[in-house]
Design a protein around this motif. Sequence first.
Motif, mmCIF file in Angstrom:
data_model
loop_
_atom_site.group_PDB
_atom_site.id
_atom_site.type_symbol
_atom_site.label_atom_id
_atom_site.label_comp_id
_atom_site.label_asym_id
_atom_site.label_seq_id
_atom_site.Cartn_x
_atom_site.Cartn_y
_atom_site.Cartn_z
ATOM 1 N N GLY A 108 0.783 -1.232 0.000
ATOM 2 C CA GLY A 108 0.000 0.000 0.000
ATOM 3 C C GLY A 108 0.810 1.274 0.000
ATOM 4 O O GLY A 108 0.236 2.373 0.023
ATOM 5 N N GLY A 109 2.151 1.183 0.012
ATOM 6 C CA GLY A 109 2.990 2.371 -0.117
ATOM 7 C C GLY A 109 3.003 3.280 1.093
ATOM 8 O O GLY A 109 2.816 2.847 2.236
ATOM 9 N N VAL A 110 3.197 4.587 0.824
ATOM 10 C CA VAL A 110 3.416 5.573 1.883
ATOM 11 C C VAL A 110 2.249 5.645 2.862
ATOM 12 O O VAL A 110 2.446 5.612 4.088
ATOM 13 C CB VAL A 110 3.665 6.967 1.266
ATOM 14 C CG1 VAL A 110 3.819 8.012 2.375
ATOM 15 C CG2 VAL A 110 4.907 6.959 0.402
ATOM 16 N N GLU A 111 1.043 5.760 2.345
ATOM 17 C CA GLU A 111 -0.114 5.925 3.231
ATOM 18 C C GLU A 111 -0.338 4.690 4.102
ATOM 19 O O GLU A 111 -0.673 4.795 5.280
ATOM 20 C CB GLU A 111 -1.363 6.233 2.415
ATOM 21 C CG GLU A 111 -1.368 7.634 1.814
ATOM 22 C CD GLU A 111 -1.137 8.709 2.865
ATOM 23 O OE1 GLU A 111 -1.793 8.660 3.931
ATOM 24 O OE2 GLU A 111 -0.291 9.598 2.640
ATOM 25 N N ALA A 112 -0.151 3.497 3.503
ATOM 26 C CA ALA A 112 -0.305 2.267 4.283
ATOM 27 C C ALA A 112 0.761 2.188 5.363
ATOM 28 O O ALA A 112 0.494 1.780 6.505
ATOM 29 C CB ALA A 112 -0.217 1.051 3.362
ATOM 30 N N GLY A 113 1.969 2.611 5.020
ATOM 31 C CA GLY A 113 3.054 2.612 6.003
ATOM 32 C C GLY A 113 2.761 3.549 7.153
ATOM 33 O O GLY A 113 2.980 3.210 8.319
ATOM 34 N N LYS A 114 2.236 4.738 6.840
ATOM 35 C CA LYS A 114 1.889 5.709 7.884
ATOM 36 C C LYS A 114 0.812 5.133 8.801
ATOM 37 O O LYS A 114 0.881 5.268 10.028
ATOM 38 C CB LYS A 114 1.413 7.007 7.231
ATOM 39 C CG LYS A 114 1.140 8.125 8.216
ATOM 40 C CD LYS A 114 0.890 9.426 7.465
ATOM 41 C CE LYS A 114 0.711 10.577 8.431
ATOM 42 N NZ LYS A 114 -0.613 10.780 8.913
ATOM 43 N N THR A 115 -0.183 4.501 8.194
ATOM 44 C CA THR A 115 -1.259 3.896 8.996
ATOM 45 C C THR A 115 -0.711 2.801 9.894
ATOM 46 O O THR A 115 -1.100 2.686 11.069
ATOM 47 C CB THR A 115 -2.335 3.307 8.070
ATOM 48 O OG1 THR A 115 -2.887 4.351 7.263
ATOM 49 C CG2 THR A 115 -3.460 2.661 8.878
ATOM 50 N N PHE A 116 0.219 1.994 9.355
ATOM 51 C CA PHE A 116 0.822 0.920 10.158
ATOM 52 C C PHE A 116 1.520 1.494 11.387
ATOM 53 O O PHE A 116 1.274 1.047 12.512
ATOM 54 C CB PHE A 116 1.818 0.127 9.305
ATOM 55 C CG PHE A 116 2.687 -0.814 10.100
ATOM 56 C CD1 PHE A 116 2.203 -2.040 10.525
ATOM 57 C CD2 PHE A 116 3.989 -0.456 10.452
ATOM 58 C CE1 PHE A 116 3.000 -2.900 11.275
ATOM 59 C CE2 PHE A 116 4.787 -1.308 11.200
ATOM 60 C CZ PHE A 116 4.294 -2.533 11.608
ATOM 61 N N PHE A 117 2.360 2.485 11.187
ATOM 62 C CA PHE A 117 3.107 3.048 12.318
ATOM 63 C C PHE A 117 2.187 3.742 13.317
ATOM 64 O O PHE A 117 2.381 3.647 14.528
ATOM 65 C CB PHE A 117 4.183 4.013 11.811
ATOM 66 C CG PHE A 117 5.401 3.326 11.255
ATOM 67 C CD1 PHE A 117 6.366 2.796 12.098
ATOM 68 C CD2 PHE A 117 5.580 3.190 9.889
ATOM 69 C CE1 PHE A 117 7.481 2.152 11.593
ATOM 70 C CE2 PHE A 117 6.690 2.550 9.370
ATOM 71 C CZ PHE A 117 7.645 2.021 10.227
ATOM 72 N N ASP A 118 1.183 4.418 12.819
ATOM 73 C CA ASP A 118 0.241 5.099 13.721
ATOM 74 C C ASP A 118 -0.627 4.123 14.503
ATOM 75 O O ASP A 118 -1.222 4.491 15.517
ATOM 76 C CB ASP A 118 -0.653 6.054 12.921
ATOM 77 C CG ASP A 118 0.095 7.294 12.455
ATOM 78 O OD1 ASP A 118 1.197 7.546 12.976
ATOM 79 O OD2 ASP A 118 -0.424 7.999 11.570
ATOM 80 N N SER A 119 -0.718 2.878 14.018
ATOM 81 C CA SER A 119 -1.565 1.873 14.674
ATOM 82 C C SER A 119 -0.816 1.014 15.686
ATOM 83 O O SER A 119 -1.430 0.219 16.405
ATOM 84 C CB SER A 119 -2.210 0.973 13.611
ATOM 85 O OG SER A 119 -2.992 1.728 12.722
ATOM 86 N N ILE A 120 0.506 1.155 15.741
ATOM 87 C CA ILE A 120 1.299 0.392 16.713
ATOM 88 C C ILE A 120 0.909 0.811 18.130
ATOM 89 O O ILE A 120 0.778 1.998 18.428
ATOM 90 C CB ILE A 120 2.811 0.630 16.472
ATOM 91 C CG1 ILE A 120 3.273 -0.084 15.195
ATOM 92 C CG2 ILE A 120 3.636 0.197 17.667
ATOM 93 C CD1 ILE A 120 3.283 -1.591 15.287
ATOM 94 N N LYS A 121 0.721 -0.172 18.995
ATOM 95 C CA LYS A 121 0.296 0.119 20.370
ATOM 96 C C LYS A 121 1.380 -0.193 21.406
ATOM 97 O O LYS A 121 1.650 0.602 22.293
ATOM 98 C CB LYS A 121 -0.974 -0.668 20.697
ATOM 99 C CG LYS A 121 -2.177 -0.249 19.865
ATOM 100 C CD LYS A 121 -3.410 -1.075 20.209
ATOM 101 C CE LYS A 121 -4.616 -0.631 19.386
ATOM 102 N NZ LYS A 121 -5.826 -1.453 19.671
ATOM 103 N N MET A 122 1.993 -1.384 21.323
ATOM 104 C CA MET A 122 2.980 -1.780 22.321
ATOM 105 C C MET A 122 4.411 -1.470 21.870
ATOM 106 O O MET A 122 5.199 -0.907 22.629
ATOM 107 C CB MET A 122 2.888 -3.275 22.618
ATOM 108 C CG MET A 122 3.902 -3.753 23.673
ATOM 109 S SD MET A 122 4.058 -5.556 23.766
ATOM 110 C CE MET A 122 5.013 -5.894 22.268
ATOM 111 N N CYS A 123 4.753 -1.845 20.666
ATOM 112 C CA CYS A 123 6.117 -1.645 20.180
ATOM 113 C C CYS A 123 6.449 -0.153 20.143
ATOM 114 O O CYS A 123 5.557 0.696 20.062
ATOM 115 C CB CYS A 123 6.290 -2.255 18.791
ATOM 116 S SG CYS A 123 5.991 -4.032 18.724
ATOM 117 N N SER A 124 7.736 0.158 20.206
ATOM 118 C CA SER A 124 8.174 1.551 20.235
ATOM 119 C C SER A 124 8.463 2.058 18.828
ATOM 120 O O SER A 124 8.982 1.325 17.986
ATOM 121 C CB SER A 124 9.447 1.681 21.075
ATOM 122 O OG SER A 124 9.258 1.166 22.370
ATOM 123 N N LEU A 125 8.140 3.319 18.585
ATOM 124 C CA LEU A 125 8.552 4.006 17.359
ATOM 125 C C LEU A 125 9.825 4.772 17.703
ATOM 126 O O LEU A 125 9.788 5.755 18.439
ATOM 127 C CB LEU A 125 7.472 4.971 16.869
ATOM 128 C CG LEU A 125 6.071 4.411 16.621
ATOM 129 C CD1 LEU A 125 5.180 5.481 15.991
ATOM 130 C CD2 LEU A 125 6.123 3.192 15.717
#
Length: 392
Positions: A315-332
């Motif tokens: 899904g490219g850039v937007e899918a990647g952004k959604t993935f990172f914004d949806s992380i709950k436990m793991c650290s960014l």
Amino acid sequence: MTKQNNHFETNAVRTQTEKTQFSEHSTPLYLTSGFVFEDAEEMRAAFAEEKERNLYSRFSNPNTTEFVDKICKLEGAEDGYAFATGMAAVFSTFAALLNAGDHIVSARSVFGSTHTLFTKYFPKWNIETSYFKVDEVEKIESLIRPSTKIIYAESPTNPGVDVLDLELLGEIAKKHDLLLVIDNCFATPYLQNPITFGADLVIHSATKLIDGQGRVLGGVTVGKKELIREIYLFSRNTGPALSSFNAWVLSKSLETLAVRVDRHCENALKLASFLEAHPKVNWVKYPFLKSHPQYEVAKKQMKLGGNIVAFEVKGGVEAGKTFFDSIKMCSLSANLGDTRTIVTHPASTTHSKLVDKDKQAVGITNGMVRCSVGLEHIEDIIKDIDQALKSI
């Protein structure tokens, strides 16, 4: 220092400085900038290097000495020097050994800051770099010039976890009388020892798995004694030395390196296997997955596959952004090698300074995720990443 030829785990625990008059079990902190002398003659002899002893903590300190001695023993190196950061180790190693007009042949897949050194700063001093792709090792010899001094590589690479054949690199370096310098950060001395494959020097960002808990910064270069001597003299005068406190922390961290990395690798392989079958993932790269293009090489030179898993979300850039914004436990975070699982977007963080064609050359896509797999329960790691993927 402990002299016995014991196993890795024992050397990591039992290599210590000599006990003081207090007979302490754990090495104390030596928080001192300088050291004193009994008289003028002792001071003269010390600065003339007629006797090995501590003079000033920018040169050496009991804590940094213990840390370096451990790394040397674990890597099979003759000598070493410890730095304030991993990048200080990279820069100082090259700066100490290269002269104006010299040439480096490097794998194209290197850390972003190392790439910046090679392309922005070293050219100011007339030091040039030629790159080869990790899957085009056969082209290395065509890049070698009369002015070439060093062959350099990370293995596994950052962030794409490609694996270079260290034995082949060692053979090429020996054939052309060049120095082979290997960044062993992702593997650690526990999983891989480049010196046994022909490396002259090995560099670590000790900030990563060697510390393992995201507490301190540090770096170290180990290898042949005569080369370390040049690095030491350069660093003694330019001042990138590791602090005694950080050295103490890192030396203690090495005592648990093996047990930590065993669990990191176990978790990473399970996560990689899960992602390989996930419908929202285009591809997965992990050295001990059979689908990895250098799987056989990894099995030959590494004990286990490390803790870094690279994958691309669909899904490219937007899918990647959604993935990172949806992380709950793991650290960014941009760090790696922590007890905590970390997910990073290399294209916008660690390798953001690369132009698009350079990102493409090393396999960094807009949907690429670098996952530093931690020590949490693997089911919880998978659960968090799975729910983030499902949100795409």
